[in-house]
Design an enzyme around this catalytic site. Sequence first.
Site, mmCIF file in Angstrom:
data_model
loop_
_atom_site.group_PDB
_atom_site.id
_atom_site.type_symbol
_atom_site.label_atom_id
_atom_site.label_comp_id
_atom_site.label_asym_id
_atom_site.label_seq_id
_atom_site.Cartn_x
_atom_site.Cartn_y
_atom_site.Cartn_z
ATOM 1 N N GLY A 31 20.961 5.568 -28.218
ATOM 2 C CA GLY A 31 21.355 4.871 -26.930
ATOM 3 C C GLY A 31 21.527 5.878 -25.654
ATOM 4 C CG ASN B 38 19.899 5.716 -33.309
ATOM 5 O OD1 ASN B 38 18.805 5.591 -32.866
ATOM 6 N ND2 ASN B 38 20.932 4.784 -33.188
ATOM 7 N NE ARG C 98 24.504 8.661 -33.119
ATOM 8 C CZ ARG C 98 23.955 7.511 -32.936
ATOM 9 N NH1 ARG C 98 23.767 6.990 -31.886
ATOM 10 N NH2 ARG C 98 24.479 6.526 -33.915
ATOM 11 C CD GLU D 99 23.687 4.752 -39.455
ATOM 12 O OE1 GLU D 99 22.803 4.442 -38.538
ATOM 13 O OE2 GLU D 99 24.261 4.144 -40.130
ATOM 14 C CD GLU E 299 20.606 -1.724 -32.806
ATOM 15 O OE1 GLU E 299 20.912 -0.640 -32.390
ATOM 16 O OE2 GLU E 299 19.662 -1.814 -33.665
ATOM 17 C CE1 TYR F 8 26.201 1.064 -27.852
ATOM 18 C CE2 TYR F 8 26.426 -0.363 -29.788
ATOM 19 C CZ TYR F 8 25.819 0.496 -29.278
ATOM 20 O OH TYR F 8 24.651 1.088 -29.642
ATOM 21 C CG ASP G 131 26.020 8.659 -36.854
ATOM 22 O OD1 ASP G 131 25.753 9.310 -35.873
ATOM 23 O OD2 ASP G 131 25.581 7.459 -36.647
ATOM 24 C CB SER H 241 24.479 -1.232 -32.411
ATOM 25 O OG SER H 241 23.645 -0.712 -31.797
#
Length: 303
Positions: A269, A265, A249, A263, A18, A210, A251, A144
């Site tokens: 980002g 994070n 964050r 999961e 990443e 992205y 999900d 990612s």
Amino acid sequence: MTLKNKKIGVLMGGFSSEREISLRSGKNVTAILEKAGYDVVSIDVKENFIEELKNNKIEIAFNVLHGFFGEDGRVQSILEHMNILYTGSGVESSSIGMNKILSKQIAALYGVNTASFQLIEKKEDYKKVQFDLPWIVKPVAEGSSIHVEIIKDKNKIPDFPYSEKQFFVEKYIKGTEVTVGVLDDGKEFLVLPVLQLIPKNEFYDFEAKYTKGMTDFILPAQIDSKIYQQVQNEALKAHQALGCSGATRSDFIIDGEKTYFLEINTNPGMTDTSDIPAEAKSYGMSELELCERILASALKKKK
């Protein structure tokens, strides 16, 4: 305590798959802080980054590294050894959060619902999966959506590098994809608006994450108000259960009235297309205020 008189190093790049995303995040954060008058320098984390930290007399590290080394407790351990304050989660929380299986298990202990999953150590392990197709296979410790694939046929198993890294398979649930940010500056928790993701691809993969135009974002999410509150509550539960700080964050997939935690994070980002900045903007928060809240999380580690 003002932080404008502190030398801040934005840690970016790193050694993971990443890296390019992290560089984008780092350049964005550096530009925002520079414009606001902070004494900030970008540090591309390579083999000599410890010398760069020393040479630049860094007092606070704004960590926007993603994946291996930067998000798994390794760089956090180094910074603690060097007595450098840093943003985001600590050593233990980062290590746990990077491991999707362990973070799911801990979140479940706090009442957060998750889909069925099973560890895959070699290709033959797919024969032992105890739940029905379709499945989605993911690396245990990578972000990612790299090396993520939906499996609909047991005879079409992906040739991933099973000998090099751990994978797990999860029951694939076709539902509404949402993500929820939590900000923790050491003084208060702030749960951000729920972001609904409608990818043009089959799921929210690397390209959808992205590439501009590859995902439709609905913010705030157009979901039932009860479910909306539920995923916000569960995102906060996951953040607290893992002992995280800074920004996280989480999900989720929503299927009817059920929510499934996918999961967390622990170092999300910060690019111009990233989810956390979009959620913060929807809340009414500027890019600078977002960065300053994350920056303040470093003081939580002050001894």
